[in-house]
Design an enzyme around this catalytic site. Structure first.
Site, short mmCIF file in Angstrom:
data_model
loop_
_atom_site.label_atom_id
_atom_site.label_comp_id
_atom_site.label_asym_id
_atom_site.label_seq_id
_atom_site.Cartn_x
_atom_site.Cartn_y
_atom_site.Cartn_z
N TYR A 9 -2.12 5.57 -4.43
CA TYR A 9 -3.16 6.59 -4.30
C TYR A 9 -2.58 7.86 -4.90
O TYR A 9 -1.46 8.26 -4.54
CB TYR A 9 -3.49 6.84 -2.82
CG TYR A 9 -4.37 5.81 -2.17
CD1 TYR A 9 -5.59 5.45 -2.72
CD2 TYR A 9 -3.99 5.21 -0.96
CE1 TYR A 9 -6.41 4.51 -2.10
CE2 TYR A 9 -4.81 4.27 -0.34
CZ TYR A 9 -6.03 3.93 -0.92
OH TYR A 9 -6.84 3.02 -0.30
N HIS A 29 -13.24 -2.75 -1.97
CA HIS A 29 -12.35 -2.30 -0.89
C HIS A 29 -12.72 -2.99 0.43
O HIS A 29 -12.63 -2.41 1.51
CB HIS A 29 -12.47 -0.78 -0.75
CG HIS A 29 -11.20 -0.05 -0.40
ND1 HIS A 29 -10.51 0.74 -1.27
CD2 HIS A 29 -10.51 0.02 0.77
CE1 HIS A 29 -9.47 1.28 -0.67
NE2 HIS A 29 -9.42 0.85 0.58
N THR A 57 -5.64 2.32 -7.19
CA THR A 57 -6.93 2.12 -6.52
C THR A 57 -7.88 3.24 -6.90
O THR A 57 -7.56 4.42 -6.71
CB THR A 57 -6.73 2.06 -4.99
OG1 THR A 57 -5.88 0.95 -4.73
CG2 THR A 57 -8.05 1.86 -4.26
N GLY A 103 -12.36 -9.57 -1.49
CA GLY A 103 -13.48 -9.24 -0.62
C GLY A 103 -14.15 -10.49 -0.08
O GLY A 103 -14.82 -11.22 -0.81
N SER A 143 0.83 -1.21 0.00
CA SER A 143 0.00 0.00 0.00
C SER A 143 0.86 1.26 0.00
O SER A 143 1.92 1.30 0.63
CB SER A 143 -0.89 0.00 1.25
OG SER A 143 -1.50 1.27 1.43
N ARG A 186 -15.31 -1.21 2.65
CA ARG A 186 -14.87 -0.06 3.45
C ARG A 186 -15.16 1.28 2.78
O ARG A 186 -14.92 2.32 3.36
CB ARG A 186 -13.36 -0.17 3.73
CG ARG A 186 -13.01 -1.36 4.58
CD ARG A 186 -11.54 -1.72 4.48
NE ARG A 186 -10.64 -0.85 5.21
CZ ARG A 186 -10.41 -0.91 6.51
NH1 ARG A 186 -11.05 -1.80 7.24
NH2 ARG A 186 -9.55 -0.11 7.09
N ILE A 205 -12.91 -13.38 1.00
CA ILE A 205 -12.35 -14.71 0.74
C ILE A 205 -11.69 -15.23 2.02
O ILE A 205 -10.72 -14.66 2.51
CB ILE A 205 -11.35 -14.64 -0.43
CG1 ILE A 205 -12.12 -14.27 -1.71
CG2 ILE A 205 -10.60 -15.97 -0.59
CD1 ILE A 205 -11.26 -13.83 -2.84
N LYS A 237 -7.62 -1.23 -9.64
CA LYS A 237 -8.28 -1.95 -8.53
C LYS A 237 -9.48 -1.15 -8.04
O LYS A 237 -9.35 0.04 -7.72
CB LYS A 237 -7.29 -2.14 -7.38
CG LYS A 237 -7.91 -2.69 -6.09
CD LYS A 237 -6.84 -2.96 -5.04
CE LYS A 237 -7.41 -3.54 -3.76
NZ LYS A 237 -7.99 -2.54 -2.86
C1 LIG Z 1 -7.10 -2.42 7.19
C2 LIG Z 1 -7.25 -2.31 5.71
C3 LIG Z 1 -6.51 -1.37 5.02
C4 LIG Z 1 -6.64 -1.26 3.64
N1 LIG Z 1 -5.84 -0.38 2.97
C5 LIG Z 1 -5.92 -0.33 1.61
C6 LIG Z 1 -5.03 0.51 0.89
O1 LIG Z 1 -4.19 1.19 1.45
N2 LIG Z 1 -5.15 0.53 -0.46
C7 LIG Z 1 -6.08 -0.24 -1.12
O2 LIG Z 1 -6.14 -0.21 -2.36
N3 LIG Z 1 -6.91 -1.06 -0.46
C8 LIG Z 1 -6.84 -1.13 0.89
N4 LIG Z 1 -7.67 -2.00 1.56
C9 LIG Z 1 -8.58 -2.87 0.81
C10 LIG Z 1 -7.90 -4.21 0.48
O3 LIG Z 1 -6.88 -4.03 -0.47
C11 LIG Z 1 -8.88 -5.25 -0.09
O4 LIG Z 1 -9.55 -4.70 -1.20
C12 LIG Z 1 -9.89 -5.78 0.91
O5 LIG Z 1 -9.36 -5.80 2.22
C13 LIG Z 1 -10.33 -7.18 0.53
O6 LIG Z 1 -11.32 -7.65 1.38
P1 LIG Z 1 -11.07 -8.68 2.59
O7 LIG Z 1 -10.39 -7.90 3.67
O8 LIG Z 1 -12.48 -9.06 2.96
O9 LIG Z 1 -10.25 -9.85 2.09
C14 LIG Z 1 -7.56 -2.10 2.94
C15 LIG Z 1 -8.30 -3.05 3.65
C16 LIG Z 1 -8.14 -3.17 5.02
C17 LIG Z 1 -8.94 -4.22 5.74
#
Ligand SMILES: Cc1cc2nc3c(=O)[nH]c(=O)nc-3n(C[C@H](O)[C@H](O)[C@H](O)COP(=O)(O)O)c2cc1C
Length: 373
Positions: free
Chosen positions: A146, A272, A172, A304, A105, A275, A306, A248
């Site tokens: 980002y 995401h 992203t 997401g 990230s 989120r 999995i 993404k």
């Molecule tokens: C704590 C946390 C931080 C994340 N930070 C980023 C990030 O910095 N950049 C990004 O593209 N996605 C971020 N994501 C999204 C993840 O890349 C991913 O899309 C998502 O966690 C997948 O779902 P899952 O947690 O259910 O496996 C973040 C997710 C979490 C849980």
């Protein structure tokens, strides 16, 4: 010792502060999409094929010519040092050991260079022919970007990732503003003393702000990230380095097609992890429309919810080339650092291998749509 990824989450809770656990586990608003990501996998049933010789199974595959010993990558996730002091470095080492991909990230707590050096990226990207090594050459080591309002800062990040040996750029696109995560707001989320935005600290004094009654991350996004970016900016981004661009955060067929038109070499179907937009479709449910729209032009990945190897099989059956694993990696980190992440990856690999055997598949290429009833 946890025996599945759900037990890892339970165990991780005991190792994390309330603020860190809430930040990792929460979704936006009512967390409908967060829950639906999981439910979507539970809704799909399999029609297994029988009496196939599955005594010898091979889980290896490749994406963009980059090899994987099983079809998964660790998702880009911010602030991994909240889980363990080695943070993203531990994740990188565990990914190397398992021969799976890793996406770092922009918002990491170890720098682009530290992760590349300590994760031996130069070895991975060298042309070693040692195929018996887990660290076989050219495994996905992608940098997630980002785009900041400060374009020079953004250019610098891309150039650093390229120089350090990352082999793709993952933009992203589902976060023009940060989703409202009410647990973070209630906790007034901020980074504890001693942790910082490792990639940004050397460039400027950017840090996560604190404000009464608000998530510091939400404020950071509002202040620093550019909500004005459009498809036209992809050409600019591609001009900054020879790295292939992956987009993404796509949930629609027309956007997927547009991403390819604008030069994306792969797509990650993602909301995401629930989120960002609460109420968005589960990423697994969006997959068929996107697979149809892309029509095999570029690889499609999905993330997401999995949590089982059989979820990976379902995603591949619908046409995904691979999956990203998010939160379970953080649970592994919190419970056992590098060893914890290694174990999480082993659990997923073993479960996928068993699911393949039970579906009559001895190779990844044998997993097809006919398995999904
Ligand atoms: C704590 C946390 C931080 C994340 N930070 C980023 C990030 O910095 N950049 C990004 O593209 N996605 C971020 N994501 C999204 C993840 O890349 C991913 O899309 C998502 O966690 C997948 O779902 P899952 O947690 O259910 O496996 C973040 C997710 C979490 C849980």
């Amino acid at each position: 010792m946890p025996i599945n990824l759900f037990e890892y989450e339970e165990s991780a809770k005991k190792h994390l502060s309330q603020m860190a656990f809430d930040y990792y586990s929460s979704g936006a608003w009512d967390e409908l999409t967060l829950r639906d990501n999981r439910a979507a996998f539970e809704r799909v049933k399999l029609q297994p094929r029988v009496l196939v010789d599955v005594s010898d199974r091979n889980l290896s595959t490749s994406i963009l010519g980059q090899s994987l010993q099983s079809p998964l990558l660790t998702a880009p996730m911010a602030f991994q040092c909240l889980a363990h002091e080695e943070g993203e470095i531990a994740t990188a080492r565990a990914a190397n050991k398992a021969g799976v991909g890793m996406i770092l990230s922009t918002m990491s707590t170890k720098s682009i260079e530290e992760v590349a050096t300590q994760g031996n990226y130069s070895d991975i990207n060298s042309s070693s022919n040692n195929s018996s090594s887990n660290n076989s050459n050219n495994t996905p080591r992608w940098f997630q970007l980002y785009i900041h309002k400060d374009r020079d800062l953004t250019i610098n990040l891309v150039k650093r990732a390229y120089a350090a040996g990352y082999n793709a750029l993952c933009l992203t696109v589902d976060a023009p503003v940060l989703g409202q995560r009410e647990r973070d707001r209630r906790n007034e989320f901020t980074l504890p003393a001693g942790l910082n935005l490792a990639n940004l600290a050397s460039i400027s004094d950017l840090e996560i702000p604190t404000e009464h009654g608000e998530s510091g991350l939400l404020l950071y996004f509002a202040q620093q990230l550019d909500p004005a970016i459009t498809w036209e900016d992809l050409a600019w981004l591609r001009s900054l380095s020879p790295l292939p661009l992956i987009v993404k955060g796509i949930l629609r067929g027309d956007d997927a097609r547009r991403a390819v038109e604008y030069g994306a070499k792969a797509i990650v179907v993602s909301n995401h992890g629930g989120r960002q937009l609460d109420g968005a479709i589960a990423s697994f449910d969006a997959l068929p429309e996107i697979i149809a729209a892309i029509d095999s032009q570029v690889p499609v990945l999905v993330d997401g919810g999995i949590r089982r190897g059989v979820d990976i099989l379902k995603a591949l059956a619908l046409g995904a080339s691979g999956v990203l694993i998010g939160r379970p990696i953080l649970w592994g980190l919190a419970v056992g650092g590098e060893a914890g992440v290694t174990h999480v990856l082993e659990i997923l690999r073993n479960e996928l291998s068993v699911a393949m055997a039970l579906c009559g598949c001895s190779r990844i290429q044998d997993i097809d749509l006919s398995l999904v009833g």
